[in-house]
Enzyme design. Structure first.
Site, PDB file in Angstrom:
ATOM      1  N   LYS A  95       0.859  -1.340   0.016  1.00 43.54           N
ATOM      2  CA  LYS A  95      -0.079  -0.031   0.057  1.00 43.54           C
ATOM      3  C   LYS A  95       0.831   1.367   0.286  1.00 43.54           C
ATOM      4  CE  LYS A  95      -3.433   2.597   2.391  1.00 43.54           C
ATOM      5  NZ  LYS A  95      -3.891   2.973   3.803  1.00 43.54           N
ATOM      6  N   GLY A 156      -7.896   9.294   9.702  1.00 43.60           N
ATOM      7  CA  GLY A 156      -8.021   9.431  11.215  1.00 43.60           C
ATOM      8  C   GLY A 156      -9.016  10.553  11.490  1.00 43.60           C
ATOM      9  N   ALA A 182      -9.464   5.814   4.257  1.00 48.81           N
ATOM     10  CA  ALA A 182      -9.041   6.882   5.053  1.00 48.81           C
ATOM     11  C   ALA A 182     -10.597   7.636   5.251  1.00 48.81           C
ATOM     12  CB  ALA A 182      -8.028   7.538   4.612  1.00 48.81           C
ATOM     13  N   GLY A 183     -10.724   8.293   6.757  1.00 44.04           N
ATOM     14  CA  GLY A 183     -11.690   9.108   7.029  1.00 44.04           C
ATOM     15  C   GLY A 183     -12.894   8.516   7.156  1.00 44.04           C
ATOM     16  N   ASN A 204      -9.698   2.053   9.731  1.00 42.42           N
ATOM     17  CA  ASN A 204      -8.800   1.875  11.021  1.00 42.42           C
ATOM     18  C   ASN A 204      -9.142   2.340  12.021  1.00 42.42           C
ATOM     19  OD1 ASN A 204      -5.179   1.475  11.359  1.00 42.42           O
ATOM     20  ND2 ASN A 204      -6.787   1.609  12.728  1.00 42.42           N
ATOM     21  N   THR A 205      -9.329   3.777  11.857  1.00 48.73           N
ATOM     22  CA  THR A 205      -9.354   4.659  13.313  1.00 48.73           C
ATOM     23  C   THR A 205     -10.882   4.384  13.882  1.00 48.73           C
ATOM     24  OG1 THR A 205      -7.970   6.185  12.143  1.00 48.73           O
ATOM     25  CG2 THR A 205      -9.417   7.017  14.125  1.00 48.73           C
TER      26      THR A 205
END
Ligand code: DXP
Length: 254
Positions: A95, A156, A182-183, A204-205
């Site tokens: 990645k 994040g 992301a986000g 993830n976050t």
């Protein structure tokens, strides 16, 4: 089934390994999410032992590892990270993340395209993290990337699909899988990305920073499945005006 390069995935939820309170919580959350592709930063690997306390249990759990170049600020650092991960983990999947700006972690499009071109030539399966730029995504596809990973919003930030209009164009044009990365801050946002026609999402976050990451991992699994099924079933058309669902003839025949 989602095919990326030579690999097939039943789950369209990809996950990350950062920000969890403990390694065990991360492993339990990944398990609950049913994710089959899990990214981890090459920077986390111990250069002496080639390991990290999460590495063995992750490999034992049967997920495919997607090392990422997070922290790389330019082509040179990204290539170094990719080469290191191939040596240490024995995978040519990478990645590609190049973000020189630590405040917003915006991916550098110029460095990313050049690094992607070189890594594809070197036989890597490259999944580049980029801004939701339809032109850049085409260029990355042309140099041989196996998928594109446009952002929903900053890493994040849990802001959701701030880039939605551009994600739609990328999804419409892409001939390789589109992974919204992301986000994504809530399961409903993952559902929405899948309803738009994204092939997968990476989260993830939102999982790691929730009060109960295991339950949240499970919620994201369900959300991604729901969005995918809805996309396949086909959403009804959106209209500016009302359209009656029942006859509008009067009750008294007047
Ligand atoms: C782990 C990883 O690769 C992240 O950098 C990824 O972009 C996910 O972003 P969120 O943490 O916002 O879900």
């Amino acid at each position: 089934m989602l095919t990326i390069a030579d690999h097939q995935f039943e789950s369209r939820l990809f996950t990350g390994t950062g920000k969890f309170a403990t390694a065990q919580t991360m492993l339990d959350a990944v398990g609950a999410s049913e994710s089959q592709l899990v990214t981890l930063a090459v920077k986390r690997l111990d250069l002496n032992t080639g390991s990290d306390n999460i590495l063995k249990p992750l490999i034992d759990s049967g997920v495919k590892l997607l090392p990422n170049t997070a922290g790389a600020r330019n082509v040179k650092e990204a290539l170094f990270a990719a080469h290191l991960s191939r040596e240490m983990l024995g995978t040519n999947w990478i990645k590609l993340e190049i973000h020189p700006d630590p405040k917003y972690l915006m991916p550098d499009p110029i460095e990313t395209l050049e690094a992607a071109r070189i890594l594809c030539e070197q036989g890597y399966v490259v999944l580049p993290y980029v801004h939701a730029d339809p032109v850049l995504c085409r260029r990355l596809e042309e140099v041989g990337c196996a998928a594109v990973m446009p952002l929903g919003s900053p890493i994040g930030s849990n802001q959701g699909l701030a880039s939605e209009p551009f994600l739609k164009i990328i999804i419409e044009q892409a001939k390789v899988p589109v992974i919204v990365d992301a986000g994504i801050g809530a399961p409903s946002q993952a559902t929405h990305a899948m309803e738009l026609g994204a092939d997968a999402v990476l989260v993830n976050t939102a999982i790691a920073s929730s009060r109960d990451p295991v339950t949240m991992g499970r919620c994201f699994a369900q959300a991604v499945n729901t969005g995918r099924q809805a996309y396949i079933a086909g959403l009804g058309a959106v209209s500016h005006q009302a359209h009656n669902t029942s006859p509008l003839t009067g009750f008294l025949n007047d």
